[in-house]
Design a protein around this motif. Structure first.
Motif, PDB file in Angstrom:
ATOM      1  N   PRO A  20       2.829   7.522  -3.868  1.00  0.00           N
ATOM      2  CA  PRO A  20       3.737   6.194  -3.774  1.00  0.00           C
ATOM      3  C   PRO A  20       2.935   5.239  -2.199  1.00  0.00           C
ATOM      4  N   MET A  21       2.976   4.020  -3.008  1.00  0.00           N
ATOM      5  CA  MET A  21       2.641   3.483  -1.880  1.00  0.00           C
ATOM      6  C   MET A  21       3.416   3.101  -0.355  1.00  0.00           C
ATOM      7  N   ARG A  22       3.637   3.748  -0.505  1.00  0.00           N
ATOM      8  CA  ARG A  22       4.608   3.946   1.002  1.00  0.00           C
ATOM      9  C   ARG A  22       3.989   5.276   1.509  1.00  0.00           C
ATOM     10  N   ASP A  23       3.130   5.582   0.811  1.00  0.00           N
ATOM     11  CA  ASP A  23       2.274   6.907   1.506  1.00  0.00           C
ATOM     12  C   ASP A  23       1.412   6.192   1.569  1.00  0.00           C
ATOM     13  N   VAL A  25       0.655   3.585   2.895  1.00  0.00           N
ATOM     14  CA  VAL A  25       0.591   2.916   4.018  1.00  0.00           C
ATOM     15  C   VAL A  25       0.867   3.653   4.733  1.00  0.00           C
ATOM     16  N   THR A  26       1.442   4.224   5.518  1.00  0.00           N
ATOM     17  CA  THR A  26       1.431   5.759   6.276  1.00  0.00           C
ATOM     18  C   THR A  26      -0.126   6.272   6.584  1.00  0.00           C
ATOM     19  N   GLU A  29      -2.059   3.550   8.492  1.00  0.00           N
ATOM     20  CA  GLU A  29      -1.622   3.096  10.018  1.00  0.00           C
ATOM     21  C   GLU A  29      -1.517   4.908  10.179  1.00  0.00           C
ATOM     22  N   ARG A  37       0.025  -3.731   3.918  1.00  0.00           N
ATOM     23  CA  ARG A  37       0.866  -3.656   3.196  1.00  0.00           C
ATOM     24  C   ARG A  37       0.490  -3.867   1.650  1.00  0.00           C
ATOM     25  N   THR A  38       0.403  -3.403   0.575  1.00  0.00           N
ATOM     26  CA  THR A  38       0.628  -2.778  -0.227  1.00  0.00           C
ATOM     27  C   THR A  38       1.402  -3.746  -1.277  1.00  0.00           C
ATOM     28  N   ALA A  41       2.127  -1.085  -7.098  1.00  0.00           N
ATOM     29  CA  ALA A  41       1.502   0.424  -6.984  1.00  0.00           C
ATOM     30  C   ALA A  41       0.591   0.911  -8.106  1.00  0.00           C
ATOM     31  N   VAL A  45      -3.900  -2.102  -0.908  1.00  0.00           N
ATOM     32  CA  VAL A  45      -3.519  -2.289   0.532  1.00  0.00           C
ATOM     33  C   VAL A  45      -4.283  -3.130   1.218  1.00  0.00           C
TER      34      VAL A  45
END
Length: 173
Positions: A20-23, A25-26, A29, A37-38, A41, A45
């Protein structure tokens, strides 16, 4: 700070390598990368960092190894390198969705072109750390096999242009 794009190899393709792209990003970070920013999918990034390219690559590959429990290759380029890839496109008149950039860690050479098989009307051109490939009939119809692809990852020129734009925005912040 330098703006970078990281291109992950074999992520979210064919039902394998789901991330998952939110993973992603995490992970960026946590690795100390700024403003991640991704884009779509498939493992793209952009972010900024004071670290050198090799260190950024190593941090991301380490985080991805821990996440996926297997190696995930990452190809990294600066915003300036992405801009140069766009400017150096040897197929400027071709539809941008039919020109692929095969990103590699090292400079390709003529042997990489000589090793291809199944070539019909596709054209290949060596770049600095990439191989440009024009698929006039579309990639889906091609039988072209590029052995160097086993060590890289490909994006079409539309994606390269978007990542360049996104990385420029990150660099401006």
């Amino acid at each position: 700070m330098t703006a970078f794009a990281a291109l992950l190899r074999a992520v979210n393709v064919g039902g394998t390598g789901k991330l998952p792209m939110r993973d992603l990003v995490t992970m960026c970070e946590r690795a100390g990368l700024s403003s991640p920013r991704t884009y779509i999918a498939s493992g793209n990034v952009v972010f900024s960092s004071d670290a050198k390219e090799a260190d950024v690559k190593a941090k991301l590959e380490e985080a991805l190894q821990a996440y996926a429990d297997k190696p995930v290759a990452v190809l990294v380029r600066t915003v300036d390198e992405l801009s140069a890839i766009l400017a150096d496109n040897p197929f400027p008149g071709a539809s941008s969705n039919k020109v692929m950039v095969l990103f590699l860690d090292d400079a390709p050479n003529a042997r990489d072109i000589d090793a291809v098989s199944g070539q019909k009307n596709e054209a290949l051109h060596l770049g600095k750390r990439e191989i440009y490939i024009h698929y006039p009939d579309g990639m889906g119809r091609s039988k072209l096999k590029v052995p160097a692809a086993a060590h890289g990852t490909a994006r079409n020129m539309n994606t390269v242009a978007k990542l360049t734009s996104m990385a420029a925005e990150v660099e401006a912040t």
